[in-house]
Write a protein that holds these residues in place. Sequence first.
Motif, PDB file in Angstrom:
ATOM      1  N   TYR A  69       0.831  -1.201   0.000  1.00 62.15           N
ATOM      2  CA  TYR A  69       0.000   0.000   0.000  1.00 62.15           C
ATOM      3  C   TYR A  69       0.872   1.261   0.000  1.00 62.15           C
ATOM      4  O   TYR A  69       0.634   2.196  -0.763  1.00 62.15           O
ATOM      5  N   LEU A  93       0.953   4.116  -2.803  1.00 65.08           N
ATOM      6  CA  LEU A  93       0.727   5.521  -2.454  1.00 65.08           C
ATOM      7  C   LEU A  93       1.802   6.408  -3.084  1.00 65.08           C
ATOM      8  O   LEU A  93       1.510   7.439  -3.698  1.00 65.08           O
ATOM      9  N   ILE A 150       1.184   9.266  -6.010  1.00 62.99           N
ATOM     10  CA  ILE A 150       1.587  10.665  -5.806  1.00 62.99           C
ATOM     11  C   ILE A 150       2.449  11.128  -6.992  1.00 62.99           C
ATOM     12  O   ILE A 150       2.273  12.236  -7.514  1.00 62.99           O
ATOM     13  N   MET A 156       0.174  11.745  -9.965  1.00 62.30           N
ATOM     14  CA  MET A 156      -0.611  12.965  -9.802  1.00 62.30           C
ATOM     15  C   MET A 156       0.241  14.192 -10.085  1.00 62.30           C
ATOM     16  O   MET A 156      -0.219  15.155 -10.696  1.00 62.30           O
ATOM     17  N   MET A 157       1.500  14.141  -9.633  1.00 57.74           N
ATOM     18  CA  MET A 157       2.373  15.295  -9.851  1.00 57.74           C
ATOM     19  C   MET A 157       2.705  15.449 -11.325  1.00 57.74           C
ATOM     20  O   MET A 157       2.794  16.567 -11.836  1.00 57.74           O
ATOM     21  N   PRO A 169      -1.775  16.265 -13.363  1.00 61.80           N
ATOM     22  CA  PRO A 169      -2.842  16.573 -12.412  1.00 61.80           C
ATOM     23  C   PRO A 169      -4.238  16.146 -12.887  1.00 61.80           C
ATOM     24  O   PRO A 169      -5.143  16.048 -12.070  1.00 61.80           O
ATOM     25  N   ILE A 195      -5.654  13.134 -10.989  1.00 57.96           N
ATOM     26  CA  ILE A 195      -5.767  13.178  -9.519  1.00 57.96           C
ATOM     27  C   ILE A 195      -6.987  12.407  -9.007  1.00 57.96           C
ATOM     28  O   ILE A 195      -6.886  11.581  -8.098  1.00 57.96           O
ATOM     29  N   THR A 196      -8.158  12.645  -9.597  1.00 53.16           N
ATOM     30  CA  THR A 196      -9.360  11.967  -9.112  1.00 53.16           C
ATOM     31  C   THR A 196      -9.222  10.446  -9.230  1.00 53.16           C
ATOM     32  O   THR A 196      -9.548   9.709  -8.284  1.00 53.16           O
ATOM     33  N   ILE A 231      -6.835   9.192  -6.552  1.00 54.22           N
ATOM     34  CA  ILE A 231      -7.452   9.174  -5.213  1.00 54.22           C
ATOM     35  C   ILE A 231      -8.393   7.963  -5.105  1.00 54.22           C
ATOM     36  O   ILE A 231      -8.383   7.244  -4.106  1.00 54.22           O
ATOM     37  N   LEU A 245      -6.394   4.890  -4.651  1.00 55.94           N
ATOM     38  CA  LEU A 245      -5.860   4.789  -3.289  1.00 55.94           C
ATOM     39  C   LEU A 245      -6.931   4.329  -2.307  1.00 55.94           C
ATOM     40  O   LEU A 245      -6.660   3.535  -1.399  1.00 55.94           O
ATOM     41  N   PHE A 246      -8.180   4.814  -2.485  1.00 54.26           N
ATOM     42  CA  PHE A 246      -9.268   4.357  -1.610  1.00 54.26           C
ATOM     43  C   PHE A 246      -9.459   2.852  -1.737  1.00 54.26           C
ATOM     44  O   PHE A 246      -9.672   2.152  -0.752  1.00 54.26           O
ATOM     45  N   ARG A 280      -7.053  -2.854   4.575  1.00 58.70           N
ATOM     46  CA  ARG A 280      -7.809  -3.104   5.808  1.00 58.70           C
ATOM     47  C   ARG A 280      -8.343  -4.525   5.879  1.00 58.70           C
ATOM     48  O   ARG A 280      -8.521  -5.076   6.967  1.00 58.70           O
ATOM     49  N   ILE A 328      -8.918  17.967  -3.589  1.00 59.71           N
ATOM     50  CA  ILE A 328      -8.686  17.626  -5.000  1.00 59.71           C
ATOM     51  C   ILE A 328      -8.513  18.914  -5.812  1.00 59.71           C
ATOM     52  O   ILE A 328      -7.628  19.012  -6.672  1.00 59.71           O
ATOM     53  N   MET A 365      -5.062  20.336  -5.107  1.00 58.78           N
ATOM     54  CA  MET A 365      -4.020  19.543  -5.773  1.00 58.78           C
ATOM     55  C   MET A 365      -3.946  19.863  -7.254  1.00 58.78           C
ATOM     56  O   MET A 365      -2.868  19.944  -7.833  1.00 58.78           O
ATOM     57  N   MET A 366      -5.128  20.051  -7.862  1.00 59.17           N
ATOM     58  CA  MET A 366      -5.143  20.348  -9.296  1.00 59.17           C
ATOM     59  C   MET A 366      -4.558  21.721  -9.573  1.00 59.17           C
ATOM     60  O   MET A 366      -3.879  21.930 -10.563  1.00 59.17           O
ATOM     61  N   PRO A 420       0.128  21.283  -7.958  1.00 60.99           N
ATOM     62  CA  PRO A 420       0.576  19.906  -7.706  1.00 60.99           C
ATOM     63  C   PRO A 420       1.645  19.805  -6.618  1.00 60.99           C
ATOM     64  O   PRO A 420       1.853  18.721  -6.076  1.00 60.99           O
ATOM     65  N   ILE A 467       0.390  18.249  -3.350  1.00 61.36           N
ATOM     66  CA  ILE A 467      -0.252  16.923  -3.357  1.00 61.36           C
ATOM     67  C   ILE A 467       0.045  16.129  -2.092  1.00 61.36           C
ATOM     68  O   ILE A 467      -0.863  15.592  -1.450  1.00 61.36           O
ATOM     69  N   ILE A 522      -2.760  14.861   0.548  1.00 62.91           N
ATOM     70  CA  ILE A 522      -3.002  13.443   0.843  1.00 62.91           C
ATOM     71  C   ILE A 522      -2.905  13.213   2.351  1.00 62.91           C
ATOM     72  O   ILE A 522      -3.746  12.522   2.948  1.00 62.91           O
TER      73      ILE A 522
END
Lengths: 237, 237
Positions: free
Chosen positions: A165, A169, A173, A176-177, A180, A183-184, A187, A190-191, A198, B173, B176-177, B180, B183, B187
């Motif tokens: 995990y 992560l 990241i 996303m960088m 951008p 990003i959604t 995320i 990651l969820f 878990r 979000i 972040m957009m 960046p 980010i 998080i």
Amino acid sequence: MPDHISKQFDMELENIRTRVLQMGGLVEQQIRAAMEALQDGDIDRLDRVITDDAKVNAFEVEIDEDCQHIIARRQPAASDLRMVITVIKTITDLERIGDEAQKIARVGRSLYQSSRYPTPRFREADKMAKSALAMLHRALDAFARLDPTAAVELAEEDVMLDEDYASELRSQITYMMEDPRTITLSIDTLFICKAIERIGDHAKNISEYVVYLVKGKDIRHTTLEDKKRETLPQEPA
Amino acid sequence: MPDHISKQFDMELENIRTRVLQMGGLVEQQIRAAMEALQDGDIDRLDRVITDDAKVNAFEVEIDEDCQHIIARRQPAASDLRMVITVIKTITDLERIGDEAQKIARVGRSLYQSSRYPTPRFREADKMAKSALAMLHRALDAFARLDPTAAVELAEEDVMLDEDYASELRSQITYMMEDPRTITLSIDTLFICKAIERIGDHAKNISEYVVYLVKGKDIRHTTLEDKKRETLPQEPA
């Protein structure tokens, strides 16, 4: 106590054990269905996972009630009491694994309904889900066979799943960088990975209850070394 | 049963109730310390929250053992049995709230150790933490007073806390957009808010066990309308 009453008590205990395993089977199926439907972008199937969580919940409520009836009527002692307490704790973790499968399905549904992306691959999530499913299967197997040695294996595998995990992560990241616009999706990914991570925690919990059941020792909150000492055969000093 | 034995049993039950409330107090303190130290960038205090989680875990293991001794020796029935089962479930949720406080402290520590940022404000997280703390306090109060009406309030407040989290997710979000470079901080902020959101879930669980304790009904997995019908005084038809 007359023999037939004791036999009926045995049957009652056997019955709740069997139902815990059925509940576990349903929960495994929910995780598998959520991950497959996520890969396929199958919204109907994701919906089914979400609504079928009610079946997992119903299992928990029913088995919980049965356990309380057994305590009240049978007044179990020693290992019988530990079995009932173990079942009460195990079904709480199974119910929460069911919730995590439902969360994966919810994220998947909202992701496909927004239809901003082509079907993503979720390669890392899929790999993590396979590990978590194997852990859950091992924990249920340990419960069925009263095998305390699974706790050490699962503690080690849980560390690896946590590392997977953390690594995912870091990757997300970076994505996303770099872009951008992702990003959604990152995320959401990651969820999903967090839900899977878990599931591993809950599988580990279940294997620790089995140690309590068999050995009468509570090894939660102990180090891996302690867990090894309590559960594995020791070499002569 | 002779009177003095019954009195001693009463004292034993009273004793575990008191210890649950002490454990709850410690957990509240852990959340408060984690959030304050997060705001202040106080790494030593964050470290203390992380190590003090062992005290929360020790409470759980001890109270759990006491409950099992009570079941084995006293063979409680009806409301006494429900009290013991309620305690076993409640301490599991309190222990997990402790884990969430520890997670907040861990995120805070890694964030300040990397020292890439000036002290961020975490304004929304702080607001959410205040709501979650109030929910936990209400749940513990309901346990102390055997008040089943808290369950409806907490179910409603939990919906609001979930909405706060969803809204914070959308804000982060957007940040972040826009930039960046934020980010990693976003998080981390989301992890903190997620931990707080889960504290609300656990507080809600505790208030639902109180309904079971007082009314003998399991209202988990029911709608808000059902919870209202089961717990609030009804107007004559």
